[in-house]
Design an enzyme around this catalytic site. Structure first.
Site, PDB file in Angstrom:
ATOM      1  N   GLY A   1      -7.957  14.853  -4.553  1.00  0.00           N
ATOM      2  CA  GLY A   1      -6.757  15.607  -4.910  1.00  0.00           C
ATOM      3  C   GLY A   1      -5.922  14.713  -5.795  1.00  0.00           C
ATOM      4  N   HIS A   2      -5.880  15.027  -7.079  1.00  0.00           N
ATOM      5  CA  HIS A   2      -5.167  14.178  -8.039  1.00  0.00           C
ATOM      6  C   HIS A   2      -3.897  14.899  -8.485  1.00  0.00           C
ATOM      7  CE1 HIS A   2      -9.076  11.812  -9.113  1.00  0.00           C
ATOM      8  NE2 HIS A   2      -8.742  11.733  -7.857  1.00  0.00           N
TER       9      HIS A   2
ATOM     10  N   LYS B   1      -4.040   7.980  -9.097  1.00  0.00           N
ATOM     11  CA  LYS B   1      -4.944   8.009 -10.271  1.00  0.00           C
ATOM     12  C   LYS B   1      -4.604   9.164 -11.209  1.00  0.00           C
ATOM     13  CE  LYS B   1      -8.382   8.223  -7.330  1.00  0.00           C
ATOM     14  NZ  LYS B   1      -7.704   7.884  -6.063  1.00  0.00           N
TER      15      LYS B   1
ATOM     16  N   ASP C   1      -6.037   7.936  -3.205  1.00  0.00           N
ATOM     17  CA  ASP C   1      -4.651   8.427  -3.318  1.00  0.00           C
ATOM     18  C   ASP C   1      -3.686   7.375  -3.855  1.00  0.00           C
ATOM     19  OD1 ASP C   1      -5.608  10.799  -2.249  1.00  0.00           O
ATOM     20  OD2 ASP C   1      -5.152  10.198  -0.195  1.00  0.00           O
TER      21      ASP C   1
ATOM     22  N   GLN D   1     -11.435   8.948  -5.280  1.00  0.00           N
ATOM     23  CA  GLN D   1     -11.421   8.117  -4.066  1.00  0.00           C
ATOM     24  C   GLN D   1     -10.987   6.684  -4.416  1.00  0.00           C
ATOM     25  OE1 GLN D   1     -14.605  10.255  -4.386  1.00  0.00           O
ATOM     26  NE2 GLN D   1     -13.091  11.703  -3.687  1.00  0.00           N
TER      27      GLN D   1
HETATM   28  P1  GDP Z   1      -4.741  10.203  -6.494  1.00  0.00           P
HETATM   29  O1  GDP Z   1      -5.715  10.875  -5.586  1.00  0.00           O
HETATM   30  O2  GDP Z   1      -5.057   8.747  -6.675  1.00  0.00           O
HETATM   31  O3  GDP Z   1      -4.562  10.895  -7.815  1.00  0.00           O
HETATM   32  O4  GDP Z   1      -3.330  10.250  -5.756  1.00  0.00           O
HETATM   33  P2  GDP Z   1      -2.699  11.531  -4.984  1.00  0.00           P
HETATM   34  O5  GDP Z   1      -2.215  12.493  -5.979  1.00  0.00           O
HETATM   35  O6  GDP Z   1      -3.615  12.010  -3.929  1.00  0.00           O
HETATM   36  O7  GDP Z   1      -1.523  10.824  -4.213  1.00  0.00           O
HETATM   37  C1  GDP Z   1      -0.521  10.135  -4.862  1.00  0.00           C
HETATM   38  C2  GDP Z   1       0.815  10.802  -4.491  1.00  0.00           C
HETATM   39  O8  GDP Z   1       1.880   9.950  -4.828  1.00  0.00           O
HETATM   40  C3  GDP Z   1       1.067  12.083  -5.241  1.00  0.00           C
HETATM   41  O9  GDP Z   1       1.836  12.936  -4.446  1.00  0.00           O
HETATM   42  C4  GDP Z   1       1.858  11.624  -6.456  1.00  0.00           C
HETATM   43  O10 GDP Z   1       2.688  12.639  -6.991  1.00  0.00           O
HETATM   44  C5  GDP Z   1       2.681  10.534  -5.847  1.00  0.00           C
HETATM   45  N1  GDP Z   1       3.018   9.396  -6.728  1.00  0.00           N
HETATM   46  C6  GDP Z   1       2.288   8.821  -7.703  1.00  0.00           C
HETATM   47  N2  GDP Z   1       2.925   7.729  -8.186  1.00  0.00           N
HETATM   48  C7  GDP Z   1       4.075   7.631  -7.497  1.00  0.00           C
HETATM   49  C8  GDP Z   1       5.167   6.701  -7.505  1.00  0.00           C
HETATM   50  O11 GDP Z   1       5.194   5.723  -8.244  1.00  0.00           O
HETATM   51  N3  GDP Z   1       6.175   6.928  -6.613  1.00  0.00           N
HETATM   52  C9  GDP Z   1       6.189   7.990  -5.760  1.00  0.00           C
HETATM   53  N4  GDP Z   1       7.211   8.118  -4.941  1.00  0.00           N
HETATM   54  N5  GDP Z   1       5.179   8.879  -5.718  1.00  0.00           N
HETATM   55  C10 GDP Z   1       4.149   8.695  -6.563  1.00  0.00           C
HETATM   56  P1  IMO Z   2      -8.704  10.916  -4.114  1.00  0.00           P
HETATM   57  O1  IMO Z   2      -9.573  11.017  -5.349  1.00  0.00           O
HETATM   58  C1  IMO Z   2      -8.358   9.708   0.050  1.00  0.00           C
HETATM   59  C2  IMO Z   2     -11.901  10.206   2.564  1.00  0.00           C
HETATM   60  C3  IMO Z   2     -11.857  11.246   3.678  1.00  0.00           C
HETATM   61  C4  IMO Z   2     -12.810  10.630   4.671  1.00  0.00           C
HETATM   62  C5  IMO Z   2     -13.877   9.994   3.802  1.00  0.00           C
HETATM   63  C6  IMO Z   2     -15.092  10.864   3.593  1.00  0.00           C
HETATM   64  O2  IMO Z   2      -7.686  11.985  -4.020  1.00  0.00           O
HETATM   65  O3  IMO Z   2      -8.153   9.534  -3.983  1.00  0.00           O
HETATM   66  P2  IMO Z   2     -15.665  13.104   2.314  1.00  0.00           P
HETATM   67  O4  IMO Z   2     -14.898  14.375   2.145  1.00  0.00           O
HETATM   68  O5  IMO Z   2     -15.919  12.384   1.038  1.00  0.00           O
HETATM   69  O6  IMO Z   2     -16.886  13.287   3.143  1.00  0.00           O
HETATM   70  O7  IMO Z   2     -14.695  12.161   3.188  1.00  0.00           O
HETATM   71  O8  IMO Z   2     -13.249   9.761   2.545  1.00  0.00           O
HETATM   72  N1  IMO Z   2     -11.593  10.712   1.231  1.00  0.00           N
HETATM   73  C7  IMO Z   2     -10.453  10.462   0.567  1.00  0.00           C
HETATM   74  N2  IMO Z   2      -9.343   9.796   0.961  1.00  0.00           N
HETATM   75  N3  IMO Z   2      -8.443  10.189  -1.197  1.00  0.00           N
HETATM   76  C8  IMO Z   2      -9.551  10.839  -1.618  1.00  0.00           C
HETATM   77  O9  IMO Z   2      -9.727  11.218  -2.905  1.00  0.00           O
HETATM   78  C9  IMO Z   2     -10.606  11.032  -0.702  1.00  0.00           C
HETATM   79  N4  IMO Z   2     -11.819  11.640  -0.768  1.00  0.00           N
HETATM   80  C10 IMO Z   2     -12.411  11.433   0.415  1.00  0.00           C
HETATM   81  O10 IMO Z   2     -10.551  11.398   4.169  1.00  0.00           O
HETATM   82  O11 IMO Z   2     -12.152   9.587   5.368  1.00  0.00           O
HETATM   83 MG    MG Z   3      -5.680  12.052  -3.864  1.00  0.00          MG
END
Ligand code: GDP
Ligand code: IMO
Ligand code: MG
Length: 424
Positions: A40-41, A16, A13, A224
């Protein structure tokens, strides 16, 4: 031509999805190399927000092709839902010939999810905190040489193969207790398989290498983060794939010599969702403040993310494992208004002060040694030029670069595509 890689340096998270979308105009192909719908991207542009689970984050760029690589595990039901959701909002990467899928990618079956749930419910306090998407059981069947692959959906005996694997799962589930009814899920699965078959299936390894031979640019998108890598993360509190650069080689079929830039992404602080050790976690008001300001709730599961200060020993470890050549720092805007921020420079571990990631951080959680850094007050979300960056934030970036010995090339100051700065 080489394949550049973008991957997470923390526990996932890091942002990415947003950054792959921002970088995608520079690339001809975006290729997801591992993980599944546990990811979840999130991307935001033109006031719209999208969350992608399986689909690569390059689909919103009109010119970029996207590949779901062989290292990905695919839940057809979730993939269909993603595609239907996009279609309802005017995006159709399949009709637009902007997405293909590797025949060698493995399929997540409804019973894989049941196995995930059964295994987690047995663990009690030792729970991994899995997203329960069936990731672990699917990768187990892959390495156990029992799995079903995307290409198998074209075989006349696909249903028999499916049933054979389900029968195996049922015998394992019986060991855990009663098997819940999954007939509806099974029906949805076979409907989704029909939708999956509409996506062009390719030999991903040839597909990617042809791009390289034609001098085209490829970006591998990780899911991840490094600290969730099955080999090097905080095992057993990890996911079941290699989230590191090496995972891009096996997850796409690229030779190591063809890896180019490795772009490592991290938050200006740190989060983790699910169980397991998290040395810099703040189980106090400051952690709650980070969660509230940073909207730190999982994009896939909605679970609150655990929050803490930046962890330099963990980042150094991630840089080492991945060969990171440049970095992206996200969510700097979330730290605005903190008088003082902190960075963990070392750990106290087993009576010693160390600056590396020890083998076992489960039995003995390292105690962070924190250094105080002056915070900044300015709202960053409207900043678009490097010259507008507050001095104290510049100092924080310089501090991180000095410790990590890798340049920060991009700074993200908000969730929108536009809220991204390139640093000189
Ligand atoms: P990913 O899994 O690495 O793609 O990241 P996620 O989407 O799960 O989580 C990142 C969260 O932070 C999302 O809700 C994005 O919209 C948000 N986000 C990304 N970059 C920034 C930033 O620079 N500032 C803020 N406030 N939110 C951001
Ligand atoms: P993105 O790509 C954050 C965590 C879960 C759990 C562990 C194992 O959005 O960054 P699994 O479902 O793979 O058996 O879970 O890994 N986890 C993540 N945490 N971002 C993710 O993906 C994750 N995908 C799995 O919360 O601790
Ligand atoms: Mg994510």
């Amino acid at each position: 031509m080489a394949v550049d890689v973008l991957l997470g340096l923390q526990w996932g998270d890091e942002g990415k999805g947003k950054i792959v979308d921002v970088l995608s105009p520079d690339y001809d192909l975006i290729a997801r190399f591992q993980g599944g719908p546990n990811a979840g991207h999130t991307l935001e542009f033109n006031g719209q927000k999208f969350v992608l689970n399986t689909i690569p984050s390059g689909i919103f760029n009109p010119k970029t092709m996207n590949l779901i690589g062989n290292g990905v595990v695919v839940d057809p039901i979730i993939l269909k839902r993603e595609l239907d959701g996009l279609k309802a909002r005017g995006f159709d990467p399949v009709a637009d010939k902007k997405m293909v899928i590797a025949r060698r990618a493995h399929l997540i079956l409804p019973t894989h999810q049941l196995l995930d749930a059964a295994s987690e419910s047995r663990m009690g306090l030792g729970k991994i905190g899995s997203t329960l998407k069936g990731i672990g059981p699917t990768y187990m069947d892959k390495t156990g040489r029992n799995g079903l692959r995307v290409g198998d959906t074209q075989l006349p005996d696909f249903k028999e193969r499916y049933q054979k694997l389900v029968n195996k799962h049922l015998s394992i589930l019986a060991y855990y207790g009663d098997v819940p009814d999954f007939s509806e899920k099974e029906q949805a699965f076979f409907e989704a398989i029909e939708a999956l078959k509409i996506i062009p299936q390719v030999d991903g390894e040839h597909f990617v290498n042809q791009y390289l031979q034609q001098g085209k640019k490829v970006l591998a998108e990780g899911a991840q983060g490094t600290m969730l890598d099955v080999d090097f993360g905080s095992y057993p509190f990890v996911t079941s794939s290699n989230t590191t650069t090496a995972g891009a080689c096996t997850g796409l079929g690229i030779a190591p010599k063809n890896i180019g830039k490795v772009i490592g992404i991290f938050k200006a602080y740190c989060t983790r969702v699910g169980g397991g050790p998290f040395p810099t976690e703040l189980e106090n008001e400051t952690g709650e403040k980070l969660r509230a300001i940073g909207h730190e709730f999982g994009a896939t599961t909605g679970r609150p993310r655990r929050c803490g200060w930046i962890d330099l020993p963990a980042l150094k470890y991630a840089i080492l494992l991945n060969g990171v050549s440049e970095m992206v720092m996200t969510k700097a805007d979330v730290l605005s208004g903190f008088d003082t921020i902190y960075a963990c420079t070392h750990y106290q571990y087993n009576g010693e002060t160390i600056d590396y990631m020890p083998y076992d951080i489960n039995a003995i959680t390292p105690i962070p040694v924190l250094e105080a850094i002056p915070g900044w007050n300015e709202d960053l979300t409207g900043i678009r030029a490097e010259s507008e960056i507050p001095t104290k934030l510049k100092n924080y970036i310089a501090y991180l670069e000095k410790h990590l010995e890798v340049p920060v090339r991009y700074l993200s100051v908000g969730p929108d595509r536009e809220q991204t700065l390139i640093l000189s």
